[in-house]
Write a protein that holds these residues in place. Structure first.
Motif, PDB file in Angstrom:
ATOM      1  N   UNK A   1       0.812  -1.377   0.094  1.00 44.14           N
ATOM      2  CA  UNK A   1      -0.177   0.064  -0.128  1.00 44.14           C
ATOM      3  C   UNK A   1       1.024   1.109  -0.069  1.00 44.14           C
ATOM      4  N   UNK A   2       0.382   2.332  -0.361  1.00 46.06           N
ATOM      5  CA  UNK A   2       1.286   3.668   0.011  1.00 46.06           C
ATOM      6  C   UNK A   2       1.814   3.925   1.187  1.00 46.06           C
ATOM      7  N   UNK A   3       3.050   4.460   1.329  1.00 44.83           N
ATOM      8  CA  UNK A   3       3.549   5.072   2.473  1.00 44.83           C
ATOM      9  C   UNK A   3       3.081   6.217   2.591  1.00 44.83           C
ATOM     10  N   UNK A   4       3.270   7.196   1.777  1.00 44.54           N
ATOM     11  CA  UNK A   4       2.801   8.384   1.766  1.00 44.54           C
ATOM     12  C   UNK A   4       1.973   9.068   0.479  1.00 44.54           C
ATOM     13  N   UNK A   5       2.021   7.957  -0.700  1.00 49.94           N
ATOM     14  CA  UNK A   5       1.400   8.130  -1.972  1.00 49.94           C
ATOM     15  C   UNK A   5       1.980   9.532  -2.597  1.00 49.94           C
ATOM     16  N   UNK A   6       3.390   9.395  -2.286  1.00 50.58           N
ATOM     17  CA  UNK A   6       3.996  10.973  -3.027  1.00 50.58           C
ATOM     18  C   UNK A   6       4.542  10.444  -4.530  1.00 50.58           C
ATOM     19  N   UNK A   7       4.404   9.249  -5.162  1.00 46.58           N
ATOM     20  CA  UNK A   7       5.093   9.239  -6.306  1.00 46.58           C
ATOM     21  C   UNK A   7       6.409   8.824  -6.430  1.00 46.58           C
ATOM     22  N   UNK A   8       7.233   9.761  -7.539  1.00 43.14           N
ATOM     23  CA  UNK A   8       8.488   9.449  -7.378  1.00 43.14           C
ATOM     24  C   UNK A   8       8.994  10.196  -5.979  1.00 43.14           C
ATOM     25  N   UNK A   9      10.150   9.291  -5.375  1.00 46.02           N
ATOM     26  CA  UNK A   9      10.784  10.072  -4.362  1.00 46.02           C
ATOM     27  C   UNK A   9      12.220   9.610  -4.394  1.00 46.02           C
ATOM     28  N   UNK A  10      12.922  10.373  -3.391  1.00 49.24           N
ATOM     29  CA  UNK A  10      14.258  10.032  -3.389  1.00 49.24           C
ATOM     30  C   UNK A  10      14.458   9.962  -1.754  1.00 49.24           C
ATOM     31  N   UNK A  11      14.579   8.613  -1.237  1.00 42.37           N
ATOM     32  CA  UNK A  11      14.642   8.526   0.285  1.00 42.37           C
ATOM     33  C   UNK A  11      15.542   7.566   0.585  1.00 42.37           C
ATOM     34  N   UNK A  12      16.375   7.374   1.489  1.00 46.07           N
ATOM     35  CA  UNK A  12      17.321   6.310   1.870  1.00 46.07           C
ATOM     36  C   UNK A  12      16.376   5.110   2.338  1.00 46.07           C
ATOM     37  N   UNK A  13      17.011   3.890   2.081  1.00 45.94           N
ATOM     38  CA  UNK A  13      16.150   2.571   2.299  1.00 45.94           C
ATOM     39  C   UNK A  13      17.280   1.651   3.239  1.00 45.94           C
ATOM     40  N   UNK A  14      16.544   1.524   4.365  1.00 48.17           N
ATOM     41  CA  UNK A  14      17.515   0.785   5.431  1.00 48.17           C
ATOM     42  C   UNK A  14      16.879  -0.634   5.767  1.00 48.17           C
ATOM     43  N   UNK A  15      17.793  -1.511   6.272  1.00 48.48           N
ATOM     44  CA  UNK A  15      17.353  -2.605   6.929  1.00 48.48           C
ATOM     45  C   UNK A  15      16.747  -2.256   8.328  1.00 48.48           C
ATOM     46  N   UNK A  16      16.204  -3.268   9.315  1.00 47.25           N
ATOM     47  CA  UNK A  16      15.700  -2.934  10.270  1.00 47.25           C
ATOM     48  C   UNK A  16      15.607  -4.107  11.206  1.00 47.25           C
ATOM     49  N   UNK A  17      15.692  -4.195  12.460  1.00 46.29           N
ATOM     50  CA  UNK A  17      15.861  -5.178  13.434  1.00 46.29           C
ATOM     51  C   UNK A  17      14.592  -5.193  14.322  1.00 46.29           C
ATOM     52  N   UNK A  18      13.543  -6.143  14.273  1.00 48.71           N
ATOM     53  CA  UNK A  18      12.537  -5.903  14.952  1.00 48.71           C
ATOM     54  C   UNK A  18      12.670  -6.417  16.311  1.00 48.71           C
ATOM     55  N   UNK A  19      12.341  -5.745  17.543  1.00 46.77           N
ATOM     56  CA  UNK A  19      12.393  -6.113  18.938  1.00 46.77           C
ATOM     57  C   UNK A  19      11.345  -6.977  19.289  1.00 46.77           C
ATOM     58  N   UNK A  20      10.178  -6.454  18.871  1.00 48.69           N
ATOM     59  CA  UNK A  20       9.059  -7.363  19.219  1.00 48.69           C
ATOM     60  C   UNK A  20       7.807  -6.839  18.564  1.00 48.69           C
ATOM     61  N   UNK A  21       6.619  -7.711  18.755  1.00 52.08           N
ATOM     62  CA  UNK A  21       5.407  -7.251  17.981  1.00 52.08           C
ATOM     63  C   UNK A  21       4.536  -7.225  19.309  1.00 52.08           C
ATOM     64  N   UNK A  22       3.804  -5.752  19.320  1.00 47.51           N
ATOM     65  CA  UNK A  22       2.788  -5.610  20.560  1.00 47.51           C
ATOM     66  C   UNK A  22       1.558  -6.151  20.027  1.00 47.51           C
ATOM     67  N   UNK A  23       1.004  -7.291  20.864  1.00 45.85           N
ATOM     68  CA  UNK A  23      -0.326  -7.811  20.412  1.00 45.85           C
ATOM     69  C   UNK A  23      -1.269  -6.797  20.902  1.00 45.85           C
ATOM     70  N   UNK A  24      -2.281  -6.631  19.974  1.00 46.26           N
ATOM     71  CA  UNK A  24      -3.415  -5.655  20.237  1.00 46.26           C
ATOM     72  C   UNK A  24      -4.650  -5.769  19.496  1.00 46.26           C
ATOM     73  N   UNK A  25      -5.903  -5.823  20.038  1.00 47.80           N
ATOM     74  CA  UNK A  25      -7.046  -5.846  19.078  1.00 47.80           C
ATOM     75  C   UNK A  25      -7.338  -4.344  18.523  1.00 47.80           C
TER      76      UNK A  25
END
Length: 640
Positions: free
Chosen positions: A297-321
């Motif tokens: 889905x879109x992040x901000x729906x900006x069309x062409x962009x120039x933005x750094x792309x990085x890896x990430x490290x997940x710490x946990x997933x907060x469970x919630x309804x």
């Protein structure tokens, strides 16, 4: 009970979905060996993948989604297809409705899962991208078909008519640029007012399919600063939260990005890096070894962009309804995002994204100008006409926040510069103190800086390319606001060439009155008659000119820079000699002493962009004042 699913309007010019003619279709952005691909016994790897056509998706089908719950390694999630929602995102744009099991049944469809790839029998089906309502006991998700995401590649060289791309100034006439010039979305509200108003508004959650909220993770930001901007970002479908910093400086990345961002691994879009950072978290859907698709889905729906792309490290997933979300730290920049479209984002491994280097120095002073504390912060902010102004405002606001020396009776003094490509510079100078409005002084000052970027981006000529931003902020120990109470001159009868000397009395917020001397010279060519001496603040002096500039949307970048540099400063006292002859303010130009015949023609041809004043400036002088000046006083003079 039937589900209510509103139809999302698709972006204009969306390419038609590719027709799938075989049950198994090899998808690849770049030529690759056919022997590479997915490992059926483990997490998916980068390389070409077989695609399951949407026409082969049936209710009850069992599939597997991959996403990281801890660290970077994706884990399998059982998926049961409920069915296909036809035209959910617009004509011909279908969404697969599915129920998630395994760990996702406990956590629910969490922010940060956007883009998690879904496979059936080793074939790529699409990306988890939507969730259903809030407080749902079931982890019901929407899956964006992979063929919709593959369309993003067709737009890689495209350009929406209303978007300017950094460094691209070709292919538009003056007329077309006028049509493409973005209109201000907030009327006459400044950036500080927009942020403040949004911070008090909560968007209601509807009972329908919606894109999974993108976690926008901030580090190095005061919690109160993040909270103040939460409503502003929430309006764009992102949820702000605290997190970890980017490990690699913006503007640099791995040489190739090889081995990074396999399908199912977390990916971060870097909006700010440095002493503070801001990253948007999602999941990789597909990686052909060079180009990466994510989110679904879109992040901000900006069309062409120039933005750094990085890896990430997940710490946990907060469970919630209500609002389940992944907590993660951004790690290493490995490439650049190039597209932000309706059905996902696309980045290129190993490429760099140019950001704006920002340096902010903050000093606090005590009595008798004694330096108490100082610090220097450095940031990099990504360039975009919608997001650079609020992000720049946020970094400046955060730089001032948390100072132990700050009090309601304090005053901020700001000086600095914005350097643009082409040796163009905008000088920054202002002061800010508490004014009794709900907006705190640090936010108002940061909003003033952000508004400069808004003005630059609204120029109709070209995308401004920023080379650097340098800001120095000084915290002074008292509320330095002074009102012009009265003014006097030593003589009212003058001759051409004479110098008028006088005094002005200012009433400070607290304390004894201040008296300052001034002088202004009558030009030798001044005609006989009545003159008016206006002793004033910047607002009174600049009201008509600013109104004319604000009404005009046709200023190019050079004219916009010149208009910004001509703005009077609020900590300066102005003494202006005015004569009774009309002045025309047209676009960024001030035309004094206009003959009535010329004025009539200009009114007809200017299409409402002209602003007329009944007087013209004959001479002017100003003096720097270590107080915020407000008010005015007028004195009548006569030239003999």
């Amino acid at each position: 009970m039937a589900l209510f699913i509103p139809r999302f309007r698709s972006r204009s010019g969306l390419a038609k979905a590719a027709v799938v003619t075989a049950a198994l279709t090899m998808v690849t952005f770049l030529p690759s060996a056919a022997g590479q691909g997915q490992n059926p016994e483990g997490p998916p790897q980068s390389g070409p993948a077989e695609v399951l056509p949407l026409e082969n998706v049936v209710p009850g089908m069992q599939a597997t989604a991959w996403t990281a719950f801890v660290g970077t390694t994706p884990e399998p999630i059982p998926v049961e297809v409920i069915g296909v929602l036809r035209n959910t995102w617009g004509p011909g744009q279908h969404i697969i409705l599915a129920k998630l099991g395994g760990k996702a049944a406990r956590t629910n469809v969490a922010g940060g899962m956007s883009g998690s790839p879904v496979y059936h029998d080793g074939k790529l089906l699409g990306a988890v991208s939507l969730r259903f309502s809030t407080f749902s006991p079931d982890a019901v998700a929407g899956i964006t078909p992979i063929d919709l995401m593959l369309e993003i590649n067709e737009f890689d060289a495209g350009r929406p008519i209303d978007t300017k791309i950094a460094g691209d100034s070709k292919g538009a006439s003056a007329g077309s640029l006028a049509l493409a010039s973005p209109k201000p979305v907030a009327g006459k509200l400044g950036l500080a007012e927009r942020v403040w108003n949004a911070s008090t508004a909560e968007l209601p959650a509807g009972s329908y399919m919606m894109p999974i909220e993108t976690p926008l993770t901030f580090s190095g930001m005061e919690p109160a600063v993040v909270d103040a901007f939460a409503g502003f970002f929430r309006e764009s479908g992102v949820r702000v939260m605290q997190g970890g910093a980017v490990g690699t400086s913006a503007g640099s990345s791995r040489v190739t990005g090889a081995g990074a961002l396999n399908p199912g691994e977390p990916v971060a879009a870097v909006l700010i890096s440095g002493d503070s950072s801001a990253t948007a978290l999602g999941t990789v859907t597909y990686n052909d070894g060079k180009r990466v698709l994510a989110f679904g889905h879109p992040m901000f729906n900006m069309g062409p962009i120039e933005m750094p792309m990085a890896t990430a490290d997940v710490l946990t997933v907060l469970a919630s309804a209500f609002r389940p979300v992944k907590f993660a730290n951004s790690a290493e920049i490995v490439g650049a995002l190039r597209q932000d479209r309706h059905s996902g984002i696309m980045g290129v491994l190993g490429e760099n994204a140019t950001m704006i280097p920002v340096r902010v120095k903050v000093k606090s002073f005590g009595e008798h100008d004694a330096l108490i504390h100082q610090k220097e912060l450095r940031f990099n902010v990504f360039q975009n006409q919608k997001w650079t102004p609020p992000l720049m405002m946020m970094t400046v606001f955060n730089s001032m926040f948390g100072l132990n020396d700050y009090a309601l009776e304090s005053t901020f003094r700001l000086k600095g510069s914005i350097e643009l490509q082409g040796d163009q510079t905008i000088d920054l100078q202002t002061m800010q103190a508490e004014t009794g409005t709900p907006i705190p002084a640090p936010m108002a000052l940061a909003g003033w800086v952000g508004d400069k970027f808004n003005t630059l981006f609204r120029n109709s000529g070209e995308f401004p390319v920023f080379e650097s931003v340098n800001v120095s902020i000084e915290l002074l120990p008292q509320r330095r606001h002074a009102l012009i109470e009265q003014a006097s001159v030593d003589q009212r009868e003058l001759r051409p060439g004479d110098t008028v000397t006088g005094k002005v009395v200012l009433r400070p917020y607290r304390g004894q009155s201040l008296t300052e001397s001034f002088s202004v010279t009558v030009p030798p060519n001044a005609q006989k008659g009545v003159l008016r001496l206006l002793v004033s603040d910047a607002v009174t002096l600049d009201r008509s000119r600013k109104f004319a500039v604000d009404r005009n949307r046709l200023l190019n970048l050079t004219e916009t820079v010149a208009a910004l540099n001509r703005e009077p400063v609020n900590n300066r006292l102005y003494a202006t000699l005015l004569q009774q002859s009309p002045t025309a303010h047209l676009d960024d130009k001030t035309l004094p002493n206009i003959p009535l015949s010329v004025l009539t023609v200009m009114r007809t041809s200017s299409r409402g962009r002209i602003v007329i004043e009944g007087h013209s400036v004959l001479a002017q002088t100003s003096m720097d004042f270590d107080w915020i000046v407000s008010g005015s006083h007028s004195i009548t003079l006569r030239v003999k």
